[in-house]
Design an enzyme around this catalytic site. Structure first.
Site, PDB file in Angstrom:
ATOM      1  N   GLY A  16       0.789  -1.218   0.000  1.00 60.54           N
ATOM      2  CA  GLY A  16       0.000   0.000   0.000  1.00 60.54           C
ATOM      3  C   GLY A  16       0.822   1.270   0.000  1.00 60.54           C
ATOM      4  O   GLY A  16       0.555   2.192   0.780  1.00 60.54           O
ATOM      5  N   SER A  17       1.826   1.366  -0.878  1.00 58.38           N
ATOM      6  CA  SER A  17       2.628   2.586  -0.955  1.00 58.38           C
ATOM      7  C   SER A  17       1.758   3.790  -1.316  1.00 58.38           C
ATOM      8  O   SER A  17       1.827   4.837  -0.669  1.00 58.38           O
ATOM      9  CB  SER A  17       3.740   2.411  -1.985  1.00 58.38           C
ATOM     10  OG  SER A  17       4.433   3.619  -2.182  1.00 58.38           O
ATOM     11  N   ASN A  18       0.931   3.663  -2.346  1.00 59.14           N
ATOM     12  CA  ASN A  18       0.048   4.761  -2.700  1.00 59.14           C
ATOM     13  C   ASN A  18      -1.038   4.975  -1.650  1.00 59.14           C
ATOM     14  O   ASN A  18      -1.541   6.092  -1.501  1.00 59.14           O
ATOM     15  CB  ASN A  18      -0.569   4.513  -4.074  1.00 59.14           C
ATOM     16  CG  ASN A  18       0.346   4.969  -5.195  1.00 59.14           C
ATOM     17  OD1 ASN A  18       0.647   6.152  -5.323  1.00 59.14           O
ATOM     18  ND2 ASN A  18       0.807   4.024  -6.002  1.00 59.14           N
ATOM     19  N   LEU A  98     -10.722  -7.506 -12.596  1.00 60.23           N
ATOM     20  CA  LEU A  98     -12.132  -7.432 -12.228  1.00 60.23           C
ATOM     21  C   LEU A  98     -13.020  -7.759 -13.426  1.00 60.23           C
ATOM     22  O   LEU A  98     -12.675  -7.481 -14.574  1.00 60.23           O
ATOM     23  CB  LEU A  98     -12.450  -6.029 -11.702  1.00 60.23           C
ATOM     24  CG  LEU A  98     -11.663  -5.630 -10.447  1.00 60.23           C
ATOM     25  CD1 LEU A  98     -11.778  -4.137 -10.177  1.00 60.23           C
ATOM     26  CD2 LEU A  98     -12.149  -6.433  -9.237  1.00 60.23           C
ATOM     27  N   ASN A 112      -7.717   3.842 -10.990  1.00 61.28           N
ATOM     28  CA  ASN A 112      -6.532   3.002 -10.876  1.00 61.28           C
ATOM     29  C   ASN A 112      -5.309   3.837 -11.214  1.00 61.28           C
ATOM     30  O   ASN A 112      -5.394   4.795 -11.975  1.00 61.28           O
ATOM     31  CB  ASN A 112      -6.614   1.816 -11.833  1.00 61.28           C
ATOM     32  CG  ASN A 112      -5.421   0.879 -11.702  1.00 61.28           C
ATOM     33  OD1 ASN A 112      -5.051   0.493 -10.595  1.00 61.28           O
ATOM     34  ND2 ASN A 112      -4.810   0.516 -12.821  1.00 61.28           N
ATOM     35  N   HIS A 114      -1.330   3.462 -12.699  1.00 65.73           N
ATOM     36  CA  HIS A 114      -0.476   2.543 -13.444  1.00 65.73           C
ATOM     37  C   HIS A 114       0.886   3.189 -13.656  1.00 65.73           C
ATOM     38  O   HIS A 114       0.968   4.372 -14.011  1.00 65.73           O
ATOM     39  CB  HIS A 114      -1.116   2.220 -14.799  1.00 65.73           C
ATOM     40  CG  HIS A 114      -0.321   1.251 -15.608  1.00 65.73           C
ATOM     41  ND1 HIS A 114      -0.278  -0.101 -15.323  1.00 65.73           N
ATOM     42  CD2 HIS A 114       0.477   1.434 -16.692  1.00 65.73           C
ATOM     43  CE1 HIS A 114       0.509  -0.704 -16.194  1.00 65.73           C
ATOM     44  NE2 HIS A 114       0.979   0.197 -17.029  1.00 65.73           N
ATOM     45  N   VAL A 149      -7.999  -4.029 -19.455  1.00 66.89           N
ATOM     46  CA  VAL A 149      -6.945  -3.788 -18.462  1.00 66.89           C
ATOM     47  C   VAL A 149      -6.069  -2.613 -18.899  1.00 66.89           C
ATOM     48  O   VAL A 149      -5.538  -2.596 -20.015  1.00 66.89           O
ATOM     49  CB  VAL A 149      -6.089  -5.058 -18.263  1.00 66.89           C
ATOM     50  CG1 VAL A 149      -4.935  -4.778 -17.304  1.00 66.89           C
ATOM     51  CG2 VAL A 149      -6.955  -6.196 -17.742  1.00 66.89           C
ATOM     52  N   GLU A 179       3.731   9.175  -8.527  1.00 61.83           N
ATOM     53  CA  GLU A 179       2.467   8.502  -8.209  1.00 61.83           C
ATOM     54  C   GLU A 179       1.880   9.074  -6.926  1.00 61.83           C
ATOM     55  O   GLU A 179       0.662   9.299  -6.820  1.00 61.83           O
ATOM     56  CB  GLU A 179       2.699   6.998  -8.043  1.00 61.83           C
ATOM     57  CG  GLU A 179       3.067   6.258  -9.317  1.00 61.83           C
ATOM     58  CD  GLU A 179       3.241   4.768  -9.069  1.00 61.83           C
ATOM     59  OE1 GLU A 179       2.494   4.207  -8.238  1.00 61.83           O
ATOM     60  OE2 GLU A 179       4.120   4.158  -9.692  1.00 61.83           O
TER      61      GLU A 179
END
Length: 228
Positions: A16-18, A98, A112, A114, A149, A179
């Site tokens: 969970g860095s972000n 998903l 999301n 990326h 995706v 990010e």
């Protein structure tokens, strides 16, 4: 009268860095989203401890027992999201593909991040692939999630230079720092309605900056200014 904050869930599979960047941003009183839930498909995800330390509710829906039954897994996950009154989802290293039904249900409300400048380098190993391709700019992208995706409409991007001495860890660290800047901003734009999905495109209610980021810088030395 203070405006109500939209309730957001962060979905993770690992450290969970972000997530840490989102937690830090959401502490500001003016931030338009409340991190109401952190959900993981892995019980040992380190990000769950980070959420608990920040006083955020957590949930675990293990994906492994469902095997190939993605719809069954997502039904349980959706129940947890409903129980928490979630209005927005931020995927932060959630390592599950998903289903189209789930994505459609959350259309325009699921983000999301990326680690590339999409549409370049979708999928995995983006930094190694960027180095192998010899690109001069690399970066990260926040986008709304669609069934394809890493194909969703772009909300925000940040670019970093690819330096001659870069290896994969060095480039990854430079991208990760960006990010942590753009994901909290993009979630805030989505929560406030400043970024929204309309007819498959992102509409931004904010002024656009002018200018360009070029690497290497215009030159070379001695080139007349009007040609730089």
């Amino acid at each position: 009268m203070a405006e109500l904050k939209r309730r957001a869930a962060v979905l993770i599979s690992g450290r969970g860095s972000n997530l840490g960047a989102l937690i830090a941003a959401a502490r500001h009183p003016a931030y338009p989203a409340e991190l109401a839930l952190v959900l993981s498909n892995k019980a040992d995800a380190a990000g769950l401890d980070r959420a608990r330390e920040a006083g955020i509710a957590t949930a675990v829906v293990e994906s492994r027992p469902f095997g190939r039954d993605r719809a069954g897994f997502e039904a349980v996950m959706q129940a947890r999201l409903d129980e928490a009154g979630i209005e927005l989802i931020a995927l932060a290293g959630f390592m599950r593909v998903l289903t189209e039904d789930f994505v459609t249900r959350w259309s325009g409300r699921m983000l999301n991040i990326h680690p590339s400048l999409l549409p370049a380098f979708p999928g995995l190993d983006t930094h190694a692939r960027a180095l192998a391709a010899g690109v001069r700019l690399h970066g990260c992208t926040v986008h709304f999630v669609t069934p394809g995706v890493d194909e969703g409409p772009v909300i925000a991007q940040a670019a970093v230079p690819v330096l001659p001495e870069d290896d994969e860890p060095a480039l990854a660290a430079r991208v990760l720092a960006q990010e942590h800047r753009i994901y909290p901003a993009a979630l805030a734009w989505a929560a406030s309605g400043a970024a929204r999905l309309e007819e498959g495109r992102v509409v931004l209610d904010r002024p656009m900056a002018e200018g360009a980021f070029v690497n290497p810088l215009p030159g070379p030395p001695g080139l007349p200014t009007e040609m730089a």
